[in-house]
Scaffold this motif. Sequence first.
Motif, PDB file in Angstrom:
ATOM      1  N   PRO A  91       0.601  -1.032  -0.429  1.00 51.68           N
ATOM      2  CA  PRO A  91      -0.041  -0.208  -0.338  1.00 51.68           C
ATOM      3  C   PRO A  91       0.576   1.191   0.457  1.00 51.68           C
ATOM      4  O   PRO A  91       1.854   1.175   0.832  1.00 51.68           O
ATOM      5  CB  PRO A  91      -0.594  -0.030   1.308  1.00 51.68           C
ATOM      6  N   LEU A  92       0.628   2.577  -1.158  1.00 51.38           N
ATOM      7  CA  LEU A  92       1.506   3.660  -1.005  1.00 51.38           C
ATOM      8  C   LEU A  92       1.405   4.234   0.591  1.00 51.38           C
ATOM      9  O   LEU A  92       2.478   4.970   0.958  1.00 51.38           O
ATOM     10  CB  LEU A  92       0.800   4.528  -2.004  1.00 51.38           C
ATOM     11  N   ALA A  93       0.102   3.951   1.090  1.00 56.46           N
ATOM     12  CA  ALA A  93       0.106   5.043   2.941  1.00 56.46           C
ATOM     13  C   ALA A  93       1.426   4.575   3.220  1.00 56.46           C
ATOM     14  O   ALA A  93       2.144   5.232   3.594  1.00 56.46           O
ATOM     15  CB  ALA A  93      -1.475   4.811   3.078  1.00 56.46           C
ATOM     16  N   ARG A 144       1.586   1.694  -9.325  1.00 52.45           N
ATOM     17  CA  ARG A 144       0.583   0.788  -9.418  1.00 52.45           C
ATOM     18  C   ARG A 144      -0.398   1.122 -10.547  1.00 52.45           C
ATOM     19  O   ARG A 144      -1.419   1.184 -10.103  1.00 52.45           O
ATOM     20  CB  ARG A 144       0.242   1.866  -7.961  1.00 52.45           C
ATOM     21  N   THR A 194      -3.689   8.050   4.356  1.00 57.14           N
ATOM     22  CA  THR A 194      -4.399   7.372   3.912  1.00 57.14           C
ATOM     23  C   THR A 194      -5.601   7.118   3.351  1.00 57.14           C
ATOM     24  O   THR A 194      -6.355   6.983   1.987  1.00 57.14           O
ATOM     25  CB  THR A 194      -5.154   6.869   5.126  1.00 57.14           C
ATOM     26  N   ASP A 197      -4.095   7.022  -0.677  1.00 58.17           N
ATOM     27  CA  ASP A 197      -4.591   5.505  -1.125  1.00 58.17           C
ATOM     28  C   ASP A 197      -5.976   5.422  -1.258  1.00 58.17           C
ATOM     29  O   ASP A 197      -5.624   4.855  -2.044  1.00 58.17           O
ATOM     30  CB  ASP A 197      -3.887   5.053   0.168  1.00 58.17           C
ATOM     31  N   ARG A 198      -6.546   5.778  -0.364  1.00 56.50           N
ATOM     32  CA  ARG A 198      -8.026   5.659  -0.802  1.00 56.50           C
ATOM     33  C   ARG A 198      -8.756   5.865  -2.410  1.00 56.50           C
ATOM     34  O   ARG A 198      -9.273   5.844  -2.265  1.00 56.50           O
ATOM     35  CB  ARG A 198      -9.031   6.083   0.772  1.00 56.50           C
ATOM     36  N   LEU A 200      -6.293   6.609  -4.673  1.00 57.58           N
ATOM     37  CA  LEU A 200      -6.008   7.088  -5.706  1.00 57.58           C
ATOM     38  C   LEU A 200      -5.579   6.427  -6.903  1.00 57.58           C
ATOM     39  O   LEU A 200      -6.047   7.331  -8.437  1.00 57.58           O
ATOM     40  CB  LEU A 200      -5.024   5.945  -5.222  1.00 57.58           C
TER      41      LEU A 200
END
Length: 205
Positions: A91-93, A144, A194, A197-198, A200
């Motif tokens: 995950p990027l976060a 990604r 976060t 990321d959500r 993205l």
Amino acid sequence: MKLMADFDENDAPRTVLRGEGSRRGILDAAEDLFTERGFARTSLRDVAERARTGRGAILLHFKDKDGLAMAVAERAAGRLRAADHQPAASPLAGRISALLEHGDSALVLEVLVHVLSARSEVRRHHRDFLARRREGVEALLVRRRPAHVDPVAAAGRERAAAVALNGVLLGIHLQVLLDPESVDLEAALTSAVTMFDRNLDDVWR
């Protein structure tokens, strides 16, 4: 006088090694002091005493305090880049949080905040540092990127997203440096990455 017959071919390499050892010792001392006292409260004399060398040696290697500070920042930034060992699919976060919570991230920003000025050389170093940070985020986004997305069309949006995220994260660190009692670094970083990321997938729509 030393004759050619007496010349030791290892003299030059030893001199180079001594020079590199001296430079490394100065950087180690400066890094410790910048972390303990801050950039503004650390003098070249302090660094020389901690490194057990002369002030002239510092000026020989780094020219001035700004040069020393930028060398410290660049070395710390190099360790930050090397610290990102997580898989591309992570995950990027989590990846960005881990890097920004790394002690070197705060050290780099501490130095840059204090040395940034109208002087072109320092501004160039700061610009290059920020560019590397943006490029790092862009590289994460490229890895990604969904397979069906046109890379040419996506490049501009990925750059804009990297600029935005980089600005948010550096801004959080700046607030911590200026008002550490009022900012929860871990909570703020977690919240920022976060949310990013959500959302993205919006980068590629």
